[in-house]
Design a protein around this motif. Sequence first.
Motif, short mmCIF file in Angstrom:
data_model
loop_
_atom_site.label_atom_id
_atom_site.label_comp_id
_atom_site.label_asym_id
_atom_site.label_seq_id
_atom_site.Cartn_x
_atom_site.Cartn_y
_atom_site.Cartn_z
N LEU A 14 22.45 1.91 -5.29
CA LEU A 14 22.51 2.10 -3.89
C LEU A 14 21.21 2.70 -3.46
CD1 LEU A 14 25.41 0.32 -2.67
CD2 LEU A 14 23.16 -0.83 -2.73
N ASP A 15 20.69 3.15 -2.67
CA ASP A 15 19.70 3.54 -1.62
C ASP A 15 19.66 4.16 -0.44
OD1 ASP A 15 16.86 4.24 0.06
OD2 ASP A 15 16.21 4.84 -2.19
N GLU A 70 31.36 0.05 -6.51
CA GLU A 70 30.67 0.71 -6.45
C GLU A 70 30.21 1.82 -5.42
OE1 GLU A 70 29.70 -2.64 -8.80
OE2 GLU A 70 30.44 -2.38 -6.59
N LEU A 71 30.01 1.82 -4.97
CA LEU A 71 30.22 2.48 -2.97
C LEU A 71 31.47 3.23 -3.39
CD1 LEU A 71 28.39 3.24 -0.79
CD2 LEU A 71 29.47 2.54 0.55
N VAL A 72 32.49 2.47 -2.62
CA VAL A 72 33.59 3.54 -2.47
C VAL A 72 33.94 4.52 -3.48
CG1 VAL A 72 34.18 1.52 -0.60
CG2 VAL A 72 35.60 1.72 -2.96
N ASP A 73 33.72 4.33 -4.53
CA ASP A 73 34.20 5.31 -5.75
C ASP A 73 32.95 6.24 -6.15
OD1 ASP A 73 35.03 6.05 -8.12
OD2 ASP A 73 34.53 4.15 -9.76
N ALA A 86 29.74 -1.07 5.29
CA ALA A 86 29.97 -2.64 5.24
C ALA A 86 28.59 -3.19 4.77
CB ALA A 86 29.93 -3.01 7.29
N GLU A 87 28.20 -2.30 4.56
CA GLU A 87 26.56 -2.99 4.29
C GLU A 87 26.22 -2.74 2.71
OE1 GLU A 87 22.12 -4.34 4.37
OE2 GLU A 87 23.75 -3.62 5.53
N ALA A 88 27.27 -2.19 1.87
CA ALA A 88 27.61 -2.23 0.37
C ALA A 88 28.57 -3.10 0.18
CB ALA A 88 27.93 -1.07 -0.09
#
Length: 227
Positions: A159-160, A127-130, A117-119
């Motif tokens: 991301l961090d 990009e995050l789920v990948d 959710a934050e992403a």
Amino acid sequence: MIYDGDEVEQELCVDLYWSFRSPYSYLALHHVRALAKAYALRWNVKVVYPLAIRTPDFFKRMDHMWRPYLLIDTQRIAESLGMPFRRPVPDPIVQDPRTLLISLEQPHIHRLTRLGAEAMLRGRALELVDAVGTMLWDGSVDGWNQGDHLARAVAAAGLDLQDMETAIARDPQARDRLIETNEAELRAAGHWGVPTFVFRGEPFFGQDRVELLLWRLRQHGLQARSN
């Protein structure tokens, strides 16, 4: 119907409803990567909780043959796609392996889904789920919740982890509301499972519906990328 004029020139958008515990969501990444590379498509990833959280009695109601078939089916799909595949260690859902009862305490899936959710809020959900989904499911990591495994995967998405978790801790309810909205929109689109692709209100459930989705997108003027 094929649209012409300005509508064809606009980048088409697909909503993708996705869960960190769903093996089929992981397997769908193969197709999403290929489509993102080949076509002018905008991907609007919307993370949701797995059915084990959204519908805790799901495992009580399902046929006892469902889970063994799931294990066979996901393994062979991964083999056919050439994707490394192993269930995450630890499982994102805390669940009794014999009774399939879901624990009331679910630290892993809440952490992962709130990160998703934050992403979304930061415009990097795909990009995050990948990156994180691959780290969870490709068998390369034991104890993904320990050490720097998760931080490295989040970094691969641009991301961090510490910065994201600090932001989540300030207002976790806002991320939970976003997840709840995603779940409501999934049902409003006409399905409950993941992965579900939604294009202009039409749902396509399952990683095996990508060819059908592509057929529909072409009817609406889908354009190949020029580079």
